[in-house]
Design an enzyme around this catalytic site. Structure first.
Site, PDB file in Angstrom:
ATOM      1  N   ALA A 164      11.795 -16.563  -1.015  1.00 11.34           N
ATOM      2  CA  ALA A 164      13.195 -16.890  -1.333  1.00 11.34           C
ATOM      3  C   ALA A 164      13.562 -16.712  -2.803  1.00 11.34           C
ATOM      4  O   ALA A 164      14.706 -16.430  -3.135  1.00 11.34           O
ATOM      5  CB  ALA A 164      13.488 -18.326  -0.892  1.00 11.34           C
ATOM      6  N   GLY A 179      12.300 -14.426  -4.788  1.00 13.98           N
ATOM      7  CA  GLY A 179      12.102 -13.042  -5.223  1.00 13.98           C
ATOM      8  C   GLY A 179      13.398 -12.249  -5.259  1.00 13.98           C
ATOM      9  O   GLY A 179      14.459 -12.753  -4.877  1.00 13.98           O
ATOM     10  N   ASN A 217      11.094  -0.104   5.421  1.00 12.82           N
ATOM     11  CA  ASN A 217      12.415   0.120   4.840  1.00 12.82           C
ATOM     12  C   ASN A 217      13.476  -0.225   5.877  1.00 12.82           C
ATOM     13  O   ASN A 217      13.570   0.424   6.911  1.00 12.82           O
ATOM     14  CB  ASN A 217      12.554   1.574   4.396  1.00 12.82           C
ATOM     15  CG  ASN A 217      13.744   1.772   3.483  1.00 12.82           C
ATOM     16  OD1 ASN A 217      14.830   1.334   3.793  1.00 12.82           O
ATOM     17  ND2 ASN A 217      13.529   2.420   2.364  1.00 12.82           N
ATOM     18  N   HIS A 277      10.755   4.365  -7.701  1.00 11.67           N
ATOM     19  CA  HIS A 277      11.080   2.935  -7.545  1.00 11.67           C
ATOM     20  C   HIS A 277      11.004   2.235  -8.901  1.00 11.67           C
ATOM     21  O   HIS A 277      10.378   2.741  -9.839  1.00 11.67           O
ATOM     22  CB  HIS A 277      10.101   2.247  -6.580  1.00 11.67           C
ATOM     23  CG  HIS A 277      10.413   2.509  -5.138  1.00 11.67           C
ATOM     24  ND1 HIS A 277       9.933   3.606  -4.468  1.00 11.67           N
ATOM     25  CD2 HIS A 277      11.158   1.817  -4.240  1.00 11.67           C
ATOM     26  CE1 HIS A 277      10.365   3.585  -3.223  1.00 11.67           C
ATOM     27  NE2 HIS A 277      11.111   2.518  -3.050  1.00 11.67           N
ATOM     28  N   LYS A 305       7.423  -2.540  -8.852  1.00  7.79           N
ATOM     29  CA  LYS A 305       6.846  -2.296  -7.528  1.00  7.79           C
ATOM     30  C   LYS A 305       5.322  -2.174  -7.629  1.00  7.79           C
ATOM     31  O   LYS A 305       4.801  -1.474  -8.490  1.00  7.79           O
ATOM     32  CB  LYS A 305       7.455  -1.028  -6.906  1.00  7.79           C
ATOM     33  CG  LYS A 305       7.001  -0.809  -5.463  1.00  7.79           C
ATOM     34  CD  LYS A 305       7.893   0.184  -4.738  1.00  7.79           C
ATOM     35  CE  LYS A 305       7.418   0.442  -3.329  1.00  7.79           C
ATOM     36  NZ  LYS A 305       7.489  -0.751  -2.477  1.00  7.79           N
TER      37      LYS A 305
HETATM   38  P1  NAD Z   1       9.363 -10.158  -5.715  1.00  6.17           P
HETATM   39  O1  NAD Z   1       8.043 -10.107  -6.417  1.00  6.17           O
HETATM   40  O2  NAD Z   1      10.607 -10.183  -6.531  1.00  6.17           O
HETATM   41  O3  NAD Z   1       9.411 -11.426  -4.734  1.00  6.17           O
HETATM   42  C1  NAD Z   1       8.333 -11.840  -3.958  1.00  6.17           C
HETATM   43  C2  NAD Z   1       8.477 -13.352  -3.789  1.00  6.17           C
HETATM   44  O4  NAD Z   1       7.490 -13.798  -2.859  1.00  6.17           O
HETATM   45  C3  NAD Z   1       8.250 -14.108  -5.102  1.00  6.17           C
HETATM   46  O5  NAD Z   1       9.306 -15.019  -5.324  1.00  6.17           O
HETATM   47  C4  NAD Z   1       6.937 -14.828  -4.862  1.00  6.17           C
HETATM   48  O6  NAD Z   1       6.855 -16.072  -5.543  1.00  6.17           O
HETATM   49  C5  NAD Z   1       7.006 -15.019  -3.345  1.00  6.17           C
HETATM   50  N1  NAD Z   1       5.696 -15.342  -2.767  1.00  6.17           N
HETATM   51  C6  NAD Z   1       4.466 -14.975  -3.175  1.00  6.17           C
HETATM   52  N2  NAD Z   1       3.514 -15.515  -2.405  1.00  6.17           N
HETATM   53  C7  NAD Z   1       4.163 -16.251  -1.456  1.00  6.17           C
HETATM   54  C8  NAD Z   1       3.733 -17.062  -0.383  1.00  6.17           C
HETATM   55  N3  NAD Z   1       2.428 -17.229  -0.123  1.00  6.17           N
HETATM   56  N4  NAD Z   1       4.672 -17.675   0.373  1.00  6.17           N
HETATM   57  C9  NAD Z   1       5.988 -17.524   0.110  1.00  6.17           C
HETATM   58  N5  NAD Z   1       6.465 -16.773  -0.916  1.00  6.17           N
HETATM   59  C10 NAD Z   1       5.554 -16.151  -1.692  1.00  6.17           C
HETATM   60  O7  NAD Z   1       9.362  -8.901  -4.728  1.00  6.17           O
HETATM   61  P2  NAD Z   1      10.607  -8.236  -3.995  1.00  6.17           P
HETATM   62  O8  NAD Z   1      11.104  -7.094  -4.799  1.00  6.17           O
HETATM   63  O9  NAD Z   1      11.559  -9.291  -3.550  1.00  6.17           O
HETATM   64  O10 NAD Z   1       9.874  -7.608  -2.717  1.00  6.17           O
HETATM   65  C11 NAD Z   1       9.169  -8.421  -1.798  1.00  6.17           C
HETATM   66  C12 NAD Z   1       8.476  -7.528  -0.790  1.00  6.17           C
HETATM   67  O11 NAD Z   1       9.462  -6.857  -0.010  1.00  6.17           O
HETATM   68  C13 NAD Z   1       7.611  -6.424  -1.405  1.00  6.17           C
HETATM   69  O12 NAD Z   1       6.484  -6.213  -0.597  1.00  6.17           O
HETATM   70  C14 NAD Z   1       8.536  -5.216  -1.382  1.00  6.17           C
HETATM   71  O13 NAD Z   1       7.834  -3.989  -1.411  1.00  6.17           O
HETATM   72  C15 NAD Z   1       9.212  -5.459  -0.065  1.00  6.17           C
HETATM   73  N6  NAD Z   1      10.489  -4.763   0.132  1.00  6.17           N
HETATM   74  C16 NAD Z   1      10.703  -4.284   1.373  1.00  6.17           C
HETATM   75  C17 NAD Z   1      11.896  -3.668   1.682  1.00  6.17           C
HETATM   76  C18 NAD Z   1      12.115  -3.206   3.093  1.00  6.17           C
HETATM   77  O14 NAD Z   1      13.218  -2.695   3.410  1.00  6.17           O
HETATM   78  N7  NAD Z   1      11.126  -3.351   3.980  1.00  6.17           N
HETATM   79  C19 NAD Z   1      12.897  -3.523   0.696  1.00  6.17           C
HETATM   80  C20 NAD Z   1      12.654  -4.042  -0.573  1.00  6.17           C
HETATM   81  C21 NAD Z   1      11.438  -4.680  -0.849  1.00  6.17           C
END
Ligand code: NAD
Length: 272
Positions: A13, A15, A125, A156, A160
């Protein structure tokens, strides 16, 4: 306003994606946020999720433990957290939308096992455009055949962690599959050195660039002597992933157990 509100718990939440998801949920008339989870420690724990996302208080506190109940879990956190989150969704019999990328084979196996019990939409994605591009990549590769060289460039933001991106690998797999190859057998992610060999026939190249705040760009090229085709998708706002993930959450709510992708959510799987 819809008659039915889809209850959603957002994991990760605090992130970048988590905050966008919270904003999208609170602005939509189709969803209600029933939980927000992030890892222990760090700023924001115990804070209202709306405030964490930069909007008004919504009466949901960010907790550090996922205890799902009667909701769809939408997980955009870290690969190291995924296995535990899957287990908790199975124990509570709740659907999962998994956006986290860079997950390992062990986690992938756990995902397949869990999908025997609960419905899961997992996608590298969640943008509608990328789902269509993946389908177009397969169609183009099948029409052009292996004699056209397939090369992919992805860009990216500098934070990332995984490279190449999950999306680039998926596009590569779509090209490989459409031309009877296995990406693992033909993938080339590095070309350097003056004494190196020239490009091997049948290779699929992926180059990853990292920098700035790029939300995500993918250009798939098919190159032949005298001509080149380029298929490009540029994401300029990460809200597209959040909207796609929420669309998946609403779709998966009433599905049977199984492992689905955004192509299933959009009905693209039937496009031949
Ligand atoms: P981010 O690093 O900004 O956020 C990740 C969050 O997860 C952080 O707030 C962190 O504290 C939290 N976290 C870590 N361990 C945790 C746990 N055990 N329990 C709960 N929360 C925990 O990263 P982001 O840019 O928000 O991306 C998050 C993920 O989503 C990455 O793997 C990214 O590649 C992926 N992503 C996927 C898509 C998609 O369309 N599938 C799009 C964008 C990002």
């Amino acid at each position: 306003m819809s008659e039915h509100l889809t209850p959603v718990i957002i994991v990760g939440a605090r992130g970048r994606m988590g905050r966008v998801l919270i904003r999208e949920v609170t602005q939509s008339e189709d969803y209600v946020l029933t939980g927000a989870v992030d890892r222990s420690g760090g700023p924001g724990r115990g804070m209202d999720a709306g405030r964490v996302a930069g909007t008004v208080d919504i009466g949901v506190t960010v907790s550090d433990e996922l205890r799902p109940r009667r909701a769809v879990v939408v997980d955009f956190s870290l690969p190291s957290a995924t296995i535990d989150n899957i287990r908790r969704c199975v124990e509570a019999s709740v659907p999962l939308v998994l956006g986290t990328t860079g997950i390992c084979d062990k986690t992938r196996a756990a995902l397949s096992e869990a999908a025997k019990t609960i419905p899961i939409v997992s996608d590298a994605n969640f943008s509608v455009g990328i789902s269509l591009l993946t389908r177009l990549a397969g169609l183009a590769a099948r029409a052009l055949g292996q004699s056209w060289d397939a090369e992919l460039l992805e860009i990216h933001h500098k934070h990332k962690r995984d490279a190449p991106s999950g999306t680039a690998l998926r596009l590569g797999k779509a090209v490989a599959k459409a031309t009877d190859r296995k990406l693992a057998d033909v993938l080339c992610t590095e070309r350097s050195g003056s004494a190196g060999e020239p490009r091997k026939d049948g290779e699929i190249g992926i180059v990853a660039l990292r920098g700035g705040d790029s939300v995500g760009e993918h250009t798939l090229m098919f190159l032949a002597d005298g001509e080149r085709i380029e298929l490009t998708h540029r994401a300029t706002d990460r809200a597209i992933f959040a909207r796609g993930a929420l669309r998946a959450a609403r779709w998966v709510e009433s599905r049977k157990p199984g492992l689905y992708s955004m192509a299933d959510v959009l009905g693209l799987a039937e496009l031949r």
